[in-house]
Design a protein around this motif. Structure first.
Motif, PDB file in Angstrom:
ATOM      1  N   ASP A  79      -8.897  -0.970  -7.776  1.00 17.54           N
ATOM      2  CA  ASP A  79      -9.249  -2.407  -7.139  1.00 17.54           C
ATOM      3  C   ASP A  79      -9.099  -2.317  -5.349  1.00 17.54           C
ATOM      4  OD1 ASP A  79     -10.751  -3.329  -9.769  1.00 17.54           O
ATOM      5  OD2 ASP A  79      -9.427  -5.552  -8.677  1.00 17.54           O
ATOM      6  N   ALA A  80      -8.185  -1.637  -4.839  1.00 19.07           N
ATOM      7  CA  ALA A  80      -7.682  -1.480  -3.399  1.00 19.07           C
ATOM      8  C   ALA A  80      -8.307  -0.590  -2.965  1.00 19.07           C
ATOM      9  CB  ALA A  80      -6.470  -1.447  -3.256  1.00 19.07           C
ATOM     10  N   ARG A  81      -8.703   0.608  -4.046  1.00 14.63           N
ATOM     11  CA  ARG A  81      -9.245   2.088  -3.596  1.00 14.63           C
ATOM     12  C   ARG A  81     -10.776   1.731  -3.123  1.00 14.63           C
ATOM     13  NH1 ARG A  81      -6.799   7.637  -4.638  1.00 14.63           N
ATOM     14  NH2 ARG A  81      -8.284   8.260  -3.374  1.00 14.63           N
ATOM     15  N   HIS A 131     -24.158  -0.805   6.053  1.00  7.13           N
ATOM     16  CA  HIS A 131     -25.830  -1.277   5.986  1.00  7.13           C
ATOM     17  C   HIS A 131     -26.807  -1.205   5.771  1.00  7.13           C
ATOM     18  CE1 HIS A 131     -25.072   1.040  10.196  1.00  7.13           C
ATOM     19  NE2 HIS A 131     -24.104   1.704   9.417  1.00  7.13           N
ATOM     20  N   ALA A 132     -25.924  -1.681   3.640  1.00  8.50           N
ATOM     21  CA  ALA A 132     -26.793  -2.474   2.953  1.00  8.50           C
ATOM     22  C   ALA A 132     -26.969  -3.406   2.932  1.00  8.50           C
ATOM     23  CB  ALA A 132     -25.597  -2.086   1.819  1.00  8.50           C
ATOM     24  N   LEU A 184     -15.852  -0.926   1.981  1.00  8.88           N
ATOM     25  CA  LEU A 184     -15.960  -1.090   3.782  1.00  8.88           C
ATOM     26  C   LEU A 184     -16.028   0.489   4.347  1.00  8.88           C
ATOM     27  CD1 LEU A 184     -11.969  -2.167   3.774  1.00  8.88           C
ATOM     28  CD2 LEU A 184     -14.181  -3.491   4.524  1.00  8.88           C
ATOM     29  N   GLN A 185     -15.813   1.643   4.019  1.00 11.68           N
ATOM     30  CA  GLN A 185     -16.671   2.930   4.556  1.00 11.68           C
ATOM     31  C   GLN A 185     -17.924   3.445   4.460  1.00 11.68           C
ATOM     32  OE1 GLN A 185     -14.617   6.007   2.012  1.00 11.68           O
ATOM     33  NE2 GLN A 185     -12.119   5.604   2.969  1.00 11.68           N
ATOM     34  N   ILE A 190     -12.948  -7.731   3.161  1.00  9.49           N
ATOM     35  CA  ILE A 190     -13.790  -7.518   3.349  1.00  9.49           C
ATOM     36  C   ILE A 190     -14.501  -8.678   4.288  1.00  9.49           C
ATOM     37  CG2 ILE A 190     -16.605  -7.721   2.535  1.00  9.49           C
ATOM     38  CD1 ILE A 190     -14.331  -5.940   1.162  1.00  9.49           C
ATOM     39  N   ARG A 191     -13.430 -10.078   4.280  1.00  8.17           N
ATOM     40  CA  ARG A 191     -14.231 -11.249   5.180  1.00  8.17           C
ATOM     41  C   ARG A 191     -14.179 -10.989   6.244  1.00  8.17           C
ATOM     42  NH1 ARG A 191     -11.489 -16.775   6.333  1.00  8.17           N
ATOM     43  NH2 ARG A 191     -13.398 -17.527   7.600  1.00  8.17           N
TER      44      ARG A 191
END
Ligand SMILES: [Zn+2]
Length: 417
Positions: free
Chosen positions: A168-170, A181-182, A176-177, A220-221
């Motif tokens: 999940d972390a990966r 732009h989505a 994040l990478q 993410i936040r």
């Protein structure tokens, strides 16, 4: 700024497990978001069908996928399928000439030149249910595609992602990478669902998985830009497995199956619920099957006819009824309430007694959490009006300024958006 929507799903997280010590990031987020105190899953409360309802804003009768495991009518016979398989969507399209009967978020966005990216660490079948026809991007450890259903492999896929906390972390790293732009970016984590299936609810292992998933949300936040709608949610909760029932064996023992592997009567396990299929040639046996189910101590709620329709299902393709397995409130060894009987799957490993499961109408499996930050949502507010998974697609579309025609759910924005 362009309006964007980000959805982070902590699969299987119960609303009553969200708190300051277990989920510090979600707890902090609540001060900026609206929390939905009466949010519900769908039926079955199982990931692949929940995903279909999330992606289409419709219940199963409208989009067509009845469960996590289903039977399809093929060459005049009922055939059992596990929807989690990476090839299920291709097979489904071959059998009925299409996948979903209604458009997904990915398709609605693609029509207007926008793009959806889904990063998903549950089953490949569930990942594909976001976008079975390839209008956007899907990344899963066992299936990745670009628009046009172009397969992504090697470094273009998500190498190194495993179905655990590290995976999940990966996957969060990849999100994040790549998702910057989505217009719609979805991160659907495998935990705490995966760990809760393997360990008792409330156990140190299950609680650690919740905290790890919360940390992914926190990462993410921290990157969210203004004008973004940020949704944190789960797809269902969990209950403790108190008993495992082999419904197909029970049918055989009762003489309702003509032989042990008779496909004319078939129970497709959806965890703590089951879909019961009866071949139309045996329609005269419907009452006998329903009477048998009604007499079983493990059968909690039997949905047939009008109650099946009310649960969002059409009695089509041989679907006779559905059973939500018996559920009780009593707590497990860690004091976590909610115990259910589970239906033994036709294929794959049976459930672990004492560990978590979901799929039915039990109070705690129907208790996913939902928090939304963005235009139209008051910060630090709690709403008690009913909401469900099918409301998320219209809510996202409203934020992006797109119509939600054909969705059965409703946009949840109440303030001036
Ligand atoms: Zn799930």
């Amino acid at each position: 700024m362009t309006r964007r929507a980000i959805v982070v799903v902590l699969d299987g997280l119960r609303r009553d497990m969200v708190g300051p010590s277990t989920t510090p990031n979600l707890h902090a987020f609540a001060a900026h978001a609206t929390s939905f105190a009466a949010h519900r899953s769908v039926f079955p409360s199982a990931t692949r069908v929940a995903t279909s309802c999330f992606a289409t804003g419709c219940l199963p009768a409208a989009h067509g996928l009845q469960g996590n495991a289903v039977a399809l009518m093929e060459h005049g016979q009922l055939v059992h399928h596990d929807v989690g398989h990476p090839d299920f969507m291709d097979h489904w399209r071959r059998v009925q000439g299409r996948t979903f009967a209604v458009p997904t978020l990915a398709e609605r966005l693609a029509r207007t030149g926008r793009n959806a990216m889904v990063f998903n660490n549950v089953s490949p079948g569930a990942a594909r249910a976001h976008d079975p026809d390839g209008h956007g991007w899907v990344f899963n450890r066992a299936w990745s595609h670009a628009p046009g259903l172009r397969p992504l492999t090697g470094a273009d896929a998500v190498p190194g992602v495993t179905l655990d906390t590290e995976g999940d972390a990966r996957l969060t790293d990849y999100f994040l990478q790549r998702a910057r732009h989505a217009d719609l970016a979805v991160l659907w984590l495998g935990d705490p669902d995966h760990s809760q299936h393997e360990h008792p609810l409330g156990s140190p292992e299950a609680m650690a998985a919740i905290t790890a998933a919360d940390a992914c949300f926190g990462r993410i936040r921290a990157t969210v830009t203004p004008d973004t709608q940020l949704i944190a949610c789960s797809d269902h909760g969990h209950q403790t497995v108190g008993e495992v029932v082999d419904i197909n064996a029970e049918f055989a023992a009762a003489g309702l199956k003509l032989e042990t592997d008779d496909p004319s009567l078939l129970a497709a396990s959806n965890g703590t619920s089951a879909l019961i299929y009866l071949h139309p040639d045996r329609a005269g046996d419907a009452h006998a099957v329903l009477d048998f189910l009604g007499a079983q101590p493990w059968a909690g709620v039997i949905l047939a006819g009008d109650t099946l329709r009310a649960a969002g299902h059409a009695p089509e393709g041989g679907l006779l009824c559905a059973v939500s397995m018996r559920s009780e409130d009593h707590p497990n060894e860690y004091g976590i309430p909610g115990t259910s009987a589970a239906a033994r799957p036709v294929v794959g490993k049976p459930d672990r007694l004492g560990c978590g499961q979901h799929g039915g109408l039990g109070a705690y499996e129907q208790m996913p959490f939902l928090q939304i930050e963005g235009a139209g949502f008051a910060p630090s507010a709690t709403r008690n009006d009913p909401s469900s998974l099918i409301d998320l697609a219209p809510t996202i579309l409203a934020h992006l300024g797109l119509p939600a025609n054909g969705c059965e759910g409703r946009a949840l924005q109440t303030l001036e958006a």
